[in-house]
Scaffold this motif. Structure first.
Motif, short mmCIF file in Angstrom:
data_model
loop_
_atom_site.label_atom_id
_atom_site.label_comp_id
_atom_site.label_asym_id
_atom_site.label_seq_id
_atom_site.Cartn_x
_atom_site.Cartn_y
_atom_site.Cartn_z
N LYS A 134 -22.83 2.98 5.64
CA LYS A 134 -23.37 2.36 6.85
C LYS A 134 -23.55 0.85 6.66
O LYS A 134 -23.25 0.05 7.55
CB LYS A 134 -24.70 3.00 7.22
N ALA A 135 -24.02 0.43 5.48
CA ALA A 135 -24.21 -1.00 5.20
C ALA A 135 -22.87 -1.73 5.20
O ALA A 135 -22.75 -2.83 5.76
CB ALA A 135 -24.91 -1.18 3.86
N ILE A 136 -21.85 -1.12 4.62
CA ILE A 136 -20.52 -1.73 4.60
C ILE A 136 -19.93 -1.75 6.00
O ILE A 136 -19.30 -2.72 6.42
CB ILE A 136 -19.61 -0.99 3.60
N GLY A 137 -20.15 -0.67 6.75
CA GLY A 137 -19.68 -0.62 8.14
C GLY A 137 -20.29 -1.72 8.99
O GLY A 137 -19.63 -2.29 9.87
N ALA A 138 -21.56 -2.03 8.74
CA ALA A 138 -22.23 -3.11 9.50
C ALA A 138 -21.56 -4.45 9.21
O ALA A 138 -21.40 -5.27 10.12
CB ALA A 138 -23.71 -3.15 9.14
N VAL A 139 -21.16 -4.67 7.96
CA VAL A 139 -20.47 -5.92 7.61
C VAL A 139 -19.13 -5.98 8.35
O VAL A 139 -18.76 -7.03 8.90
CB VAL A 139 -20.25 -6.01 6.08
N LEU A 140 -18.41 -4.87 8.37
CA LEU A 140 -17.11 -4.85 9.05
C LEU A 140 -17.27 -5.03 10.56
O LEU A 140 -16.47 -5.71 11.20
CB LEU A 140 -16.36 -3.55 8.73
N ASP A 141 -18.31 -4.43 11.13
CA ASP A 141 -18.58 -4.61 12.57
C ASP A 141 -18.88 -6.06 12.88
O ASP A 141 -18.41 -6.60 13.89
CB ASP A 141 -19.75 -3.72 13.00
N GLU A 142 -19.66 -6.71 12.02
CA GLU A 142 -19.97 -8.13 12.20
C GLU A 142 -18.71 -8.98 12.12
O GLU A 142 -18.52 -9.92 12.88
CB GLU A 142 -20.98 -8.57 11.15
N PHE A 143 -17.83 -8.62 11.18
CA PHE A 143 -16.57 -9.35 11.01
C PHE A 143 -15.71 -9.20 12.26
O PHE A 143 -15.13 -10.17 12.74
CB PHE A 143 -15.83 -8.83 9.77
N ARG A 144 -15.62 -7.98 12.79
CA ARG A 144 -14.84 -7.75 14.01
C ARG A 144 -15.45 -8.50 15.20
O ARG A 144 -14.72 -9.04 16.03
CB ARG A 144 -14.77 -6.25 14.31
N ALA A 145 -16.77 -8.50 15.30
CA ALA A 145 -17.45 -9.16 16.41
C ALA A 145 -17.21 -10.68 16.40
O ALA A 145 -17.21 -11.32 17.45
CB ALA A 145 -18.94 -8.87 16.36
N SER A 146 -17.00 -11.22 15.20
CA SER A 146 -16.75 -12.66 15.11
C SER A 146 -15.27 -13.00 15.32
O SER A 146 -14.87 -14.14 15.13
CB SER A 146 -17.22 -13.19 13.75
N GLY A 147 -14.48 -12.00 15.69
CA GLY A 147 -13.07 -12.24 15.99
C GLY A 147 -12.12 -11.92 14.86
O GLY A 147 -10.92 -12.18 14.96
N GLY A 148 -12.61 -11.34 13.79
CA GLY A 148 -11.75 -10.99 12.66
C GLY A 148 -10.96 -9.73 12.91
O GLY A 148 -11.37 -8.86 13.67
N ASP A 149 -9.79 -9.63 12.30
CA ASP A 149 -8.94 -8.46 12.43
C ASP A 149 -8.78 -7.82 11.06
O ASP A 149 -8.16 -8.39 10.17
CB ASP A 149 -7.57 -8.88 12.98
#
Length: 92
Positions: A9-24
């Protein structure tokens, strides 16, 4: 919630934040990989890095790094997943 689920879940939150900032996450540059590695390492949720919670974290981290194509230092060195010459069969 288990240690593994908390780590994931902690790693998923980092990936969600990355996606929200426009990352692919499907097209990561080397800079993106370095940034994600740093952010994932900083998101360790269990306090002291020891015992089973830390092992669960390392496993979740390893799986995330593999799926994202981020190199990691693990128990096995890079390249040892390929068979060694002569290893596939018995030679007499």
């Amino acid at each position: 919630m288990t240690w593994n689920k908390k780590a994931t879940k902690a790693i998923g939150a980092v990936l969600d934040e990355f996606r929200a900032s426009g990352g692919d996450v499907l097209r990561l540059t080397e800079d993106d990989k370095a940034l994600l590695k740093k952010k994932i390492d900083e998101s360790y949720p269990f306090g002291e890095k020891s015992h089973f919670p830390y092992k669960a974290w390392l496993n979740a981290r390893r799986l995330a790094f593999i799926s994202l194509g981020i190199p990691y230092k693990g128990r096995w060195k890079s390249g040892t997943d390929r068979p060694v010459e002569g290893q596939l069969g018995l030679k007499f």
